[in-house]
Design an enzyme around this catalytic site. Structure first.
Site, PDB file in Angstrom:
ATOM      1  N   ASP A  36       4.811  89.557 127.939  1.00  0.00           N
ATOM      2  CA  ASP A  36       6.009  90.137 128.511  1.00  0.00           C
ATOM      3  C   ASP A  36       6.067  89.843 129.982  1.00  0.00           C
ATOM      4  OD1 ASP A  36       5.385  93.525 129.420  1.00  0.00           O
ATOM      5  OD2 ASP A  36       3.954  91.912 129.138  1.00  0.00           O
ATOM      6  N   CYS A  81      29.314  89.854 133.079  1.00  0.00           N
ATOM      7  CA  CYS A  81      30.585  89.760 132.378  1.00  0.00           C
ATOM      8  C   CYS A  81      31.713  89.393 133.323  1.00  0.00           C
ATOM      9  CB  CYS A  81      30.906  91.088 131.710  1.00  0.00           C
ATOM     10  SG  CYS A  81      31.294  92.353 132.929  1.00  0.00           S
ATOM     11  N   ASP A 135       1.365  87.301 132.813  1.00  0.00           N
ATOM     12  CA  ASP A 135       1.079  86.242 131.845  1.00  0.00           C
ATOM     13  C   ASP A 135       1.669  84.925 132.307  1.00  0.00           C
ATOM     14  OD1 ASP A 135       2.075  88.680 129.459  1.00  0.00           O
ATOM     15  OD2 ASP A 135       0.023  88.142 129.991  1.00  0.00           O
ATOM     16  N   CYS A 190      32.368  91.447 136.430  1.00  0.00           N
ATOM     17  CA  CYS A 190      31.490  91.167 137.558  1.00  0.00           C
ATOM     18  C   CYS A 190      32.141  90.108 138.452  1.00  0.00           C
ATOM     19  CB  CYS A 190      30.134  90.672 137.071  1.00  0.00           C
ATOM     20  SG  CYS A 190      29.230  91.878 136.081  1.00  0.00           S
ATOM     21  N   ASP A 197      -0.188  88.823 124.068  1.00  0.00           N
ATOM     22  CA  ASP A 197      -0.522  89.824 125.054  1.00  0.00           C
ATOM     23  C   ASP A 197      -0.487  91.176 124.363  1.00  0.00           C
ATOM     24  OD1 ASP A 197       1.283  91.408 127.669  1.00  0.00           O
ATOM     25  OD2 ASP A 197      -0.878  91.045 127.592  1.00  0.00           O
TER      26      ASP A 197
END
Lengths: 53, 805
Positions: free
Chosen positions: B698, B104, B702, B107, B509
């Site tokens: 995830d 944001c 993978d 930051c 998965d």
């Protein structure tokens, strides 16, 4: 209406200048990041250098 | 006897922000405790208004900011500087750091204050969109490691930005495109302004002198438009002809050339229509369409970029009695390295000394820690959780399993077949048809009126401009991607949508995708009053089973425990309310009770059994597992209804996978368990030969498979590194979004087809008018933008994602 003979070439010169300015700014990277400068614009101006004591 | 360790009592955490409650703050209170009056006040307001659901919001579940404790010493190493740091003006050094956790405007403010806080930092700039911090510093006054520690302390983990070369290329490409669009736009706007005057004159009459004057001005403006921004179309067309293919650039180049040439001739001779406004506008609009397309299809950061973050930059080599930090690239087989708790393993090797638990998520996708003791093999990229290990290096760098995996990811991404867009497929046939019609027109009119023959043929070539055709796809895709983003589905490339719109094979998965990916308490047999005793012990531990117990019973009264001991791979024992409590695996509990443990297998093979014994008697059993997501059954059913062939591909134990597969209706043969990352890739490779393949995972283990699949979909919760490889990222928790994604893709394809239909209809009408000689400049000028406008409006109003139509 003969003023058009002067005005139109003048306008074209302005267009050329505008294009030159645009190309210059793009090539210097001013259009690379359009989100962060918008955020910086609304921050308070305290500068990033330490104040002189 | 396996070693045990005494655990410290837990530090209470603030109920609102999660930070530790300072000593002595409200020590006698029951109920929620807070670190400060601010948190207490906010909690009061939320609780008082019944808004406790606020704490369930996924964004709220972020861990509080904590320094990671990393030293970042490797950032000062000469080899690091050789790769990532460059000199800047004034004796300064400059580099780009990729920061995790940037999200944001604040930051930006924080990071850019660095020069105020650290003497020696000349400037710090944060590009918030890509989380890149550009830092320049004086090496005599401070070091990059110090700067990295500062950023880390604020909560931004710093990584070297490895994409400097790709970055430079991408930037140059973008700038060139912006220049072209700007120039084309400026020239087109001016040509059209002059054209207004000409049209007015055409309707009302204009003196020949001005008539010619304006035509020459138009020519003057259009020539640079053709030579500078318009050049790409001619280059593309020539390239296509040389390669003997016909894609969109060919009809565009033909239309531009015909329009310009005819207009130029007519300007010189002073008679006949000119088409400069159409030509200039065409160049501008097509460039815009192309830019949108490019941005939507831009390949993500080099997959190895962020995946490199998985392997640490340095390793601690044991040299006699000293330990030196050495870049990971310098590790050779035979070296002895020390891996502290919390560190990532730097290379493949064998454990020589020490006993600990490792997080093998990289290789199996499992978050259940696996015990490692002397003689066991460990792999680079896995995380050492509990205690220091000494490992003898066997393979490092590219030869390690992680290195080979990364190479496979890159190879997979490179081999993926590009989706040929619907519009491009049409372009070839379109050109052929148009040229044929032009010849026919010419042949028809020549015997009747030679002058008009040329005019009509040219008019045909111009009016059947594929402008709308070329815009149809990028516009529909851009709008769809924008709308999808607003519903939390982030799509990186338009071609992903075209693949997802047609049912093919979809690999899922298991852990984290179909299941929640967390160890949870699933089965419980025992008296209720035992529970606080269990929690009293579990509060001292950070093991996933402890977290599962605590999450299952959040509202029980707090009981203190004393003398809590934890045994790795076994369990906990301690004293609570004056009773001796043991919680652990059946083997662990058997060692500590006098009662024989009945060796009953857990009712469901998928569960990990945990026994609880109080005062030497077994009083309860708990089953821990990874529960299937509530919506998984629905989503699987809906996808099957759409015609997708579903397969389950998991690295977990085959028995566990079988249980999940049968629950979700996967028949034998359509699921695979115990699949290593390499095995997953091989399976995708095999399936890719039969048609488009979609891989949903995830992430980390993978990655190679996702890169090779036609479309890789990353589910929320995956490592940041996996996002580099995926084409689509579902930011909403759960896999509901998967069905939305597919539905939205189908709708987008319909919009694309509809757009193409519109543009073809216009072209047919225009061709008919041109061939019969009805076209005059006004009609031609109206038709050209009209088709594009229809396509634009149709795309904008299309409801591809989000909300009911």
């Amino acid at each position: 209406m003969s003023v058009l003979m002067i005005v139109v070439p003048l306008a074209l010169v302005l267009v050329a200048a505008a294009i030159a300015a645009y190309v210059w700014s793009v090539r210097r990277g001013q259009f690379d990041d359009l989100t962060t400068p918008a955020i910086r614009a609304i921050q308070d101006d305290e500068g990033t250098t330490k104040p002189e004591d | 006897m396996t070693p045990t360790e005494l655990l410290a009592p837990p530090v209470p955490a603030c109920a609102h922000c999660g930070l530790p409650v300072p000593e002595g703050t409200g020590a006698d209170e029951t109920g929620p405790r807070f670190c400060c009056t601010g948190c207490a006040a906010v909690w009061d307001i939320l609780h008082g208004h019944g808004l406790d659901r606020y704490y369930d919001l996924p964004e709220r579940r972020l861990a509080p900011v904590q320094a990671s404790g990393r030293s970042y010493d490797e950032f000062d190493h000469p080899s690091f500087h050789a790769l990532y740091v460059r000199p800047a003006a004034g004796g300064l050094l400059e580099t780009e750091l990729y920061l995790e956790g940037v999200h944001c405007a604040s930051c930006v403010w924080l990071v850019e204050r660095a020069p105020l806080v650290i003497p020696g930092v000349a400037r710090a700039e944060l590009e918030v969109g890509r989380a890149l911090a550009r830092v320049a510093w004086d090496p005599a006054a401070t070091s990059l490691a110090a700067i990295a520690r500062f950023l880390d302390g604020l909560g931004y983990r710093a990584h070297p930005f490895r994409g400097a070369r790709m970055e430079a290329l991408r930037k140059a490409e973008d700038r060139a495109m912006l220049v072209r669009i700007g120039v084309a736009g400026a020239l087109a706007a001016n040509v059209m302004t002059v054209a207004i005057a000409l049209y007015a004159g055409w309707l009302d009459g204009m003196e020949p002198a001005y008539f010619n004057y304006f035509r020459w001005i138009s020519l003057l403006l259009t020539t640079p438009a053709l030579l500078w921004p318009g050049r790409v179309f001619f280059q593309g067309a020539l390239g296509a002809l040389r390669a003997r293919t016909l894609h969109m650039d060919v009809p565009i180049a033909v239309a531009l050339a015909a329009g310009y040439t005819r207009g130029a001739i007519n300007t010189v001779t002073g008679t006949g229509p000119i088409y400069f406004d159409g030509v200039a506008a065409l160049i501008f609009l097509l460039l815009v369409g192309r830019f949108l397309q490019q941005r939507a299809q831009r390949a993500a950061t080099n997959a190895t970029e962020l995946l490199h973050g998985l392997s640490p930059a340095t390793a601690r080599v044991v040299d006699g009695s000293a330990i030196r930090e050495v870049p990971t690239e310098a590790l050779i087989p035979g070296m002895l390295v020390e891996i502290r708790a919390g560190d990532t393993v730097p290379a493949d090797g064998v454990v020589v000394e020490g006993r600990s638990e490792l997080d093998l998520a990289l290789l199996t996708g499992e978050s259940r820690p696996k015990v490692a003791s002397p003689g066991d093999r460990v792999f680079a990229g896995t995380v050492n959780l509990a205690a220091a290990l000494r490992v003898e290096v066997e393979q490092s760098g590219e030869a390690s399993r992680l290195g080979r995996l990364l190479r496979q990811v890159e190879a997979g991404a490179g081999r993926r077949a590009p989706v040929v867009q619907a519009a491009d497929r049409l372009a070839g046939r379109f050109v052929a048809v148009v040229l044929l019609l032009a010849l026919v027109t010419f042949a028809y009119w020549w015997p009747r009126d030679p002058g008009r023959a040329v005019d009509h043929a040219i008019a045909l070539l111009i009016v059947t401009c594929p402008c709308a055709l070329a815009l149809a796809t990028p516009l529909a895709i851009t709008v769809a991607i924008g709308r999808a983003a607003r519903t939390g589905v982030l799509i990186k490339g338009g071609d992903a949508l075209e693949v997802l719109a047609r049912p093919g094979t979809l690999y899922l998965d298991k852990t984290g995708t179909l299941t929640e990916g967390r160890t949870r308490l699933v089965a419980w047999e025992g008296a209720d009053e035992i529970r606080p005793l269990i929690l009293a012990l579990e509060r001292h531990s950070t093991h996933p089973v402890a977290a599962g117990f605590l999450a299952a019973w959040p509202d029980l009264p707090v009981v203190d425990a004393a003398d809590v001991r934890q045994t790795l791979g076994g369990g906990l024992e301690g004293w609570a309310e004056g009773r001796h409590v043991v919680v652990g695996s059946p083997a662990y509990v058997a060692e500590r009770t006098t009662e024989p443990v009945a060796r009953r297998a857990a009712a469901d093979l998928a569960l990990t059994p945990v026994l609880i014994a109080v005062d030497e008697r077994i009083v309860a059993r708990a089953g821990f597992g990874d529960p299937i997501r509530a919506e998984a059954g629905d989503v699987v059913r809906r996808l099957r209804e759409r015609g997708w062939r579903l397969r389950l591909l998991s690295g977990d134990d085959p028995d566990v996978v079988r249980a999940v597969a049968s629950r979700l209706g996967f028949e034998d043969g359509s699921w695979i368990g115990a699949a290593t990352p390499e095995a997953k890739l091989a399976e995708i490779e095999r399936a890719a030969g039969e048609g488009p393949v979609v891989m949903v995972g995830d992430g980390v283990n993978d990655a190679a498979a996702m890169a090779r699949a036609s479309v890789g979909v990353a589910v929320r919760g995956g490592a940041e590194a996996s996002l580099a490889v995926a084409d689509v990222y579902l930011t909403r928790p759960g896999i509901d979004a998967l069905d939305d994604l597919v539905a939205g893709a189908e709708r987008t394809l319909r919009v694309i087809r509809r757009n193409i239909g519109f543009s073809l209809a216009y072209n047919v009408a225009g061709a008919a008018l041109a061939m019969t000689g009805v076209i005059n400049p006004l009609i031609a000028a109206v038709m050209m933008p009209a088709s594009s406008l229809t396509v634009v409006l149709a795309s904008w109003r299309s409801r591809t994602f989000g909300g009911r139509p």
